[in-house]
Enzyme design. Structure first.
Site, PDB file in Angstrom:
ATOM      1  N   ARG A 104       0.886  -1.180   0.000  1.00 22.98           N
ATOM      2  CA  ARG A 104       0.000   0.000   0.000  1.00 22.98           C
ATOM      3  C   ARG A 104       0.913   1.216   0.000  1.00 22.98           C
ATOM      4  NH1 ARG A 104      -5.364   1.315   3.469  1.00 22.98           N
ATOM      5  NH2 ARG A 104      -6.109  -0.102   1.861  1.00 22.98           N
ATOM      6  N   HIS A 131      -7.362   0.665  -6.404  1.00 26.40           N
ATOM      7  CA  HIS A 131      -7.545  -0.182  -5.207  1.00 26.40           C
ATOM      8  C   HIS A 131      -8.254  -1.466  -5.656  1.00 26.40           C
ATOM      9  CE1 HIS A 131      -7.831  -1.420  -1.186  1.00 26.40           C
ATOM     10  NE2 HIS A 131      -8.746  -0.608  -0.695  1.00 26.40           N
TER      11      HIS A 131
HETATM   12  N1   CP Z   1     -11.229  -0.286   2.471  1.00 28.87           N
HETATM   13  C1   CP Z   1      -9.969  -0.338   2.899  1.00 28.87           C
HETATM   14  O1   CP Z   1      -9.021  -0.572   2.141  1.00 28.87           O
HETATM   15  O2   CP Z   1      -9.827  -0.145   4.245  1.00 28.87           O
HETATM   16  P1   CP Z   1      -8.465   0.067   5.044  1.00 28.87           P
HETATM   17  O3   CP Z   1      -7.912   1.407   4.645  1.00 28.87           O
HETATM   18  O4   CP Z   1      -8.882   0.031   6.492  1.00 28.87           O
HETATM   19  O5   CP Z   1      -7.512  -1.030   4.708  1.00 28.87           O
HETATM   20  N1  NVA Z   2      -9.979   6.612  -1.540  1.00 35.79           N
HETATM   21  C1  NVA Z   2      -9.626   6.179  -0.221  1.00 35.79           C
HETATM   22  C2  NVA Z   2      -9.843   4.714  -0.064  1.00 35.79           C
HETATM   23  C3  NVA Z   2      -9.526   4.161   1.319  1.00 35.79           C
HETATM   24  C4  NVA Z   2      -9.666   2.689   1.426  1.00 35.79           C
HETATM   25  C5  NVA Z   2      -8.176   6.551   0.060  1.00 35.79           C
HETATM   26  O1  NVA Z   2      -7.337   6.369  -0.845  1.00 35.79           O
HETATM   27  O2  NVA Z   2      -7.889   7.037   1.138  1.00 35.79           O
END
Ligand code: CP
Ligand code: NVA
Length: 303
Positions: A104, A131
């Site tokens: 991430r 994502h």
């Molecule tokens: N939806 C999602 O990716 O959640 P987190 O940021 O908690 O991992």
């Molecule tokens: N668009 C959001 C998604 C979080 C899971 C972000 O990137 O923060």
């Protein structure tokens, strides 16, 4: 076995994605029955998090526990990645030790570079651009609750962000119609949009997107890394909240989704996210099952 990565949904074929969702549903049923299934015994997942996470970390770590393997949490705060060790060197070193890596991070190019130098599969656990793991869970949730999503109408009412880009890819791969409502200046990337132009359209108002929708999806107005834009974004997105009135424009059996974390009173009202059409807890749970299917696919399939 040919090395495969999962950096975006379109890295997999339509058939592979369908297969993955089917397998996720099976793995969920096996887990519910208490079946022990450990195809990744003695295997290790490296998890690099340069941004915060609750769902992604816990679902990947738990997936490895269920599968009999192990996961290592790596943050820039306490690894050499945070002290400037080149991404190429980190990729070469880590992939000589662990069996699969999820990342991430911010720039999508960084994960592409990492994957280029990695000898093991790399999974995108969120970048500024995409994502894809969340979309596996969202598609699983829709299919479990309503059946095939092909030909259905999906409304995206929020920022043209990483989740929106992944919905655009999903529209192409799962063949649904995507209506995108976002304020001017917050549109999705035009090349990503162009790559799925037969399936996606930007509309000028949230109610246009919501009308007759089978699924309404939203996300935060300020993503991770955009914290200093929060106040300006609150203004820009006024009128874009998913409210009961907006849900009433959709089909009566429409579902509501949000990848979470959510801000009640901003992108969604409490009555919607906590209401009967909301599937957000199933969506969150399905991160676990969908990612188990993904790990199994990347690590055990025969070619
Ligand atoms: N939806 C999602 O990716 O959640 P987190 O940021 O908690 O991992
Ligand atoms: N668009 C959001 C998604 C979080 C899971 C972000 O990137 O923060």
């Amino acid at each position: 076995m040919a090395l495969r990565h999962f950096l975006k949904l379109t890295d997999f074929s339509k058939d592979e994605l369908q297969e993955l969702i089917k397998r996720a549903i099976e793995l969920k049923a096996m887990h519910r029955k208490g079946e022990i299934f450990e195809p990744l015994k003695n295997k290790t997942l490296g998890m690099i998090f340069e941004k915060s996470s609750t769902r992604t970390r816990v679902s990947f770590e738990t997936a490895m526990t269920h599968f009999g393997g192990h996961a290592i949490f790596l943050s820039p705060r306490d690894t050499q990645l945070g002290r400037g060790e080149p991404i190429e060197d980190s990729a070469r070193v880590l992939s000589r030790m662990v069996d699969i890596i999820m990342i991430r991070t911010y720039e999508h190019e960084k994960i592409e570079r990492f994957a280029e130098y990695s000898n093991v599969p790399v999974i995108n656990a969120l970048t500024d651009k995409f994502h894809p793991c969340q979309l596996l869970a969202d598609m699983q949730t829709y299919i479990e609750l309503r059946g095939n999503i092909k030909g259905k109408k999906v409304a995206w009412i929020s920022d043209g962000n990483n989740m929106c880009h992944s919905y655009i890819n999903a529209a192409k791969m799962f063949e649904f119609e995507l209506k995108i409502a976002c304020p001017e200046g917050h549109y999705p990337d035009k090349d990503i949009l162009a790559s799925a132009k037969e399936y996606c359209e930007i509309v000028s108002r949230p109610d246009i997107a919501a009308t007759n929708a089978d699924l309404i999806v939203t996300d935060v107005w300020a993503s991770m890394g955009q914290e200093e834009e929060q106040a300006a974004r609150l203004k820009a997105f006024a009128g874009y909240q998913v409210t009961p009135e907006l849900m009433a424009k959709a089909r009566p059996d429409a579902l509501f989704m949000h990848c979470l974390p959510a801000h009640r009173g901003e992108e969604v009202s409490a009555a919607v996210i906590d209401g009967p059409q909301s599937t957000v807890w199933d969506e969150a749970e399905n991160r676990l099952h969908a990612q188990k299917a993904l790990l199994e696919f990347l690590m055990t399939r025969e070619i």
